[in-house]
Scaffold this motif. Structure first.
Motif, mmCIF file in Angstrom:
data_model
loop_
_atom_site.group_PDB
_atom_site.id
_atom_site.type_symbol
_atom_site.label_atom_id
_atom_site.label_comp_id
_atom_site.label_asym_id
_atom_site.label_seq_id
_atom_site.Cartn_x
_atom_site.Cartn_y
_atom_site.Cartn_z
ATOM 1 N N ALA A 68 0.838 -1.297 0.180
ATOM 2 C CA ALA A 68 0.039 0.000 0.198
ATOM 3 C C ALA A 68 0.770 1.279 0.233
ATOM 4 O O ALA A 68 1.845 1.271 0.877
ATOM 5 C CB ALA A 68 -0.802 0.122 1.095
ATOM 6 N N PRO A 69 0.614 2.066 -0.771
ATOM 7 C CA PRO A 69 1.244 3.625 -0.887
ATOM 8 C C PRO A 69 1.130 4.375 0.253
ATOM 9 O O PRO A 69 -0.002 4.339 1.235
ATOM 10 C CB PRO A 69 0.904 4.357 -2.016
ATOM 11 N N ASN A 70 2.358 5.016 0.822
ATOM 12 C CA ASN A 70 2.273 5.612 2.122
ATOM 13 C C ASN A 70 2.026 7.103 1.856
ATOM 14 O O ASN A 70 2.117 7.808 0.768
ATOM 15 C CB ASN A 70 3.517 5.730 2.710
ATOM 16 N N PRO A 71 1.210 7.883 2.672
ATOM 17 C CA PRO A 71 0.998 9.027 2.427
ATOM 18 C C PRO A 71 2.211 9.898 2.453
ATOM 19 O O PRO A 71 3.111 9.980 3.341
ATOM 20 C CB PRO A 71 0.026 9.394 3.670
ATOM 21 N N GLY A 72 2.377 10.758 1.229
ATOM 22 C CA GLY A 72 3.331 11.586 1.197
ATOM 23 C C GLY A 72 4.596 10.934 0.468
ATOM 24 O O GLY A 72 5.830 11.533 0.148
ATOM 25 N N GLY A 73 4.441 9.751 0.297
ATOM 26 C CA GLY A 73 5.389 8.800 -0.706
ATOM 27 C C GLY A 73 5.816 7.681 -0.254
ATOM 28 O O GLY A 73 5.946 7.444 1.227
ATOM 29 N N GLY A 74 6.428 6.785 -0.734
ATOM 30 C CA GLY A 74 7.150 5.393 -0.408
ATOM 31 C C GLY A 74 6.128 4.520 -0.518
ATOM 32 O O GLY A 74 4.770 4.479 -0.910
ATOM 33 N N LEU A 75 6.398 3.359 0.172
ATOM 34 C CA LEU A 75 5.520 2.126 0.083
ATOM 35 C C LEU A 75 5.695 1.226 1.512
ATOM 36 O O LEU A 75 6.737 1.434 1.874
ATOM 37 C CB LEU A 75 5.801 1.207 -1.337
ATOM 38 N N SER A 76 4.357 0.595 1.765
ATOM 39 C CA SER A 76 4.345 -0.320 3.068
ATOM 40 C C SER A 76 4.159 -1.761 2.181
ATOM 41 O O SER A 76 3.234 -1.906 1.915
ATOM 42 C CB SER A 76 3.409 0.224 4.077
ATOM 43 N N VAL A 77 5.007 -2.605 2.635
ATOM 44 C CA VAL A 77 4.820 -3.947 2.036
ATOM 45 C C VAL A 77 4.483 -4.973 3.440
ATOM 46 O O VAL A 77 5.449 -4.914 4.283
ATOM 47 C CB VAL A 77 5.852 -4.408 1.400
#
Length: 382
Positions: A365-374
């Motif tokens: 899922a995309p993180n708010p503000g940028g990046g990713l959480s797997v």
């Protein structure tokens, strides 16, 4: 009634048996009442005819005076017989209906047992166990033909997947030899006394390309191995594997000036320790490589009610929710705004393949503000 009960074929068959028997029993009871009424009326009429036609009965006025009372008595007898038939016949029908419904439930279970076996096998196959077969032992019939056709389909699928895995493994092994030879030749040319600076620069570029190809081949081997069912499962602690993977990627994080934080709580599961460590290493490696300068990476492990979880988050470019599914497809990468051109597009494919081979799954899922959480979930070890 919920959807699972409405969709249960055994319940539907039992209800059908019960309704059919109930309607048939009601029809038989109603027919019996009509027959009994007609028979009683006919018999009573015969009795009264014989009575009134006997020689010593009396004169005509006495016969006419007696007829209304005899008709009332006749109707009372018929009504009493009908009430008695409804009460006792209804109780009999109710008892037999309950027995018939229970018998229908049992019979439906026996008839559907082969289908339940087929369903169970299909569910196991969905868990990536293509070597299982139904092998239904019963006389020839529709269900036997269905089970045999299903087994034949599984044979072809098993052969196709096995052939694909062998091809990838053999191709990767065959490619390793010339790549290793190329690396050796380049290193010899670079270390030769008096080698020009241009040759050394070219050699460094060739070694970088060669190293990328080696990583791609290793990834293909890991993906081919992960696509097979894990046969040897041993107790492992995901937290320990994560700690080992973090030590292996510490140099890469330092090179990219990435701050890595870890919250590693015990998370016991069973599986292939090498594959699971490779899973975590791929997650951390991706999180470090596809990040912003001086970014952050977080790694957590913990045990939930039913699963153990590994979560890796990072900072980075913004990713749309519609782009996330592409990340898990082999050789599919996002545009270069997240630095994906440097990779080979197999990192998260390997992560999901390893997780599913261990009866788990991987989602992002995309993180708010940028990046990713797997987040990777694996079955808990009881």
């Amino acid at each position: 009634m919920n959807h699972s009960l409405r969709g249960n074929l055994r319940i539907r068959l039992t209800v059908a048996f019960s309704v059919i028997f109930g309607l048939a029993a009601a029809a038989v009871l109603a027919g019996s009442m009509i027959l009994v009424r007609n028979s009683m009326e006919y018999s009573l009429n015969l009795v009264y005819q014989e009575k009134y036609s006997s020689p010593g009965f009396g004169d005509k006025e006495a016969v006419l005076d007696q007829l209304p009372r005899d008709e009332v008595t006749q109707q009372q007898i018929i009504d009493s017989m009908q009430l008695n038939l409804i009460a006792k016949g209804g109780m009999t029908v109710l008892v037999v209906w309950i027995v018939a419904t229970a018998s229908g439930w049992f019979l439906a279970g026996r008839l559907l047992r082969p289908l339940s076996r087929i369903t169970l096998t299909a569910q196991r196959i969905a868990g990536r166990t293509l070597h299982r077969r139904i092998a239904l032992d019963m006389p020839p019939g529709e269900v036997k033909s269905l089970a045999d056709s299903f087994d034949s389909m599984l044979d072809r699928l098993d052969e196709a997947f096995a052939g694909q895995g062998r091809f990838i493994a053999n191709a990767a092994h065959e490619l390793k030899t010339p790549i290793a030879l190329n690396r050796t030749l380049v290193e010899v040319a670079m270390n030769r006394p008096g080698s020009p600076v241009e040759v050394r620069n070219l050699g460094e570029n060739l070694l970088a390309v060669n190293q990328r190809h080696e990583r791609l081949i290793d990834a293909l081997l890991t993906l081919a191995r992960a696509d097979d069912q894990v046969t040897e499962r041993r107790p492992v602690d995901v937290a320990e594997l994560a700690a080992s993977a973090l030590r292996g990627t510490a140099a890469l994080a330092a090179e990219h000036a990435i701050t890595v934080t870890a919250d590693l709580r015990p998370a016991a599961t069973t599986g292939d320790a090498i594959l699971l460590e490779q899973l975590i290493r791929n997650l951390v490696d991706n999180a470090v490589r596809y990040n912003v300068p001086s970014g952050r990476v977080g790694v957590t492990t913990f045990t939930g009610p039913r699963f153990v979880e590994i979560t890796v988050t990072n900072t980075g470019a913004e990713i749309g929710a519609h782009e996330v599914p592409v990340l898990f497809e082999p050789f599919r990468r996002l545009v270069d705004r997240v630095g994906s051109a440097r990779g080979h597009g197999l990192g998260l494919s390997i992560v999901r393949a390893v997780a599913q081979a261990h009866s788990g799954d991987a989602v992002a899922a995309p993180n708010p503000g940028g990046g990713l959480s797997v987040r990777v979930t694996l079955p808990i070890r009881w």
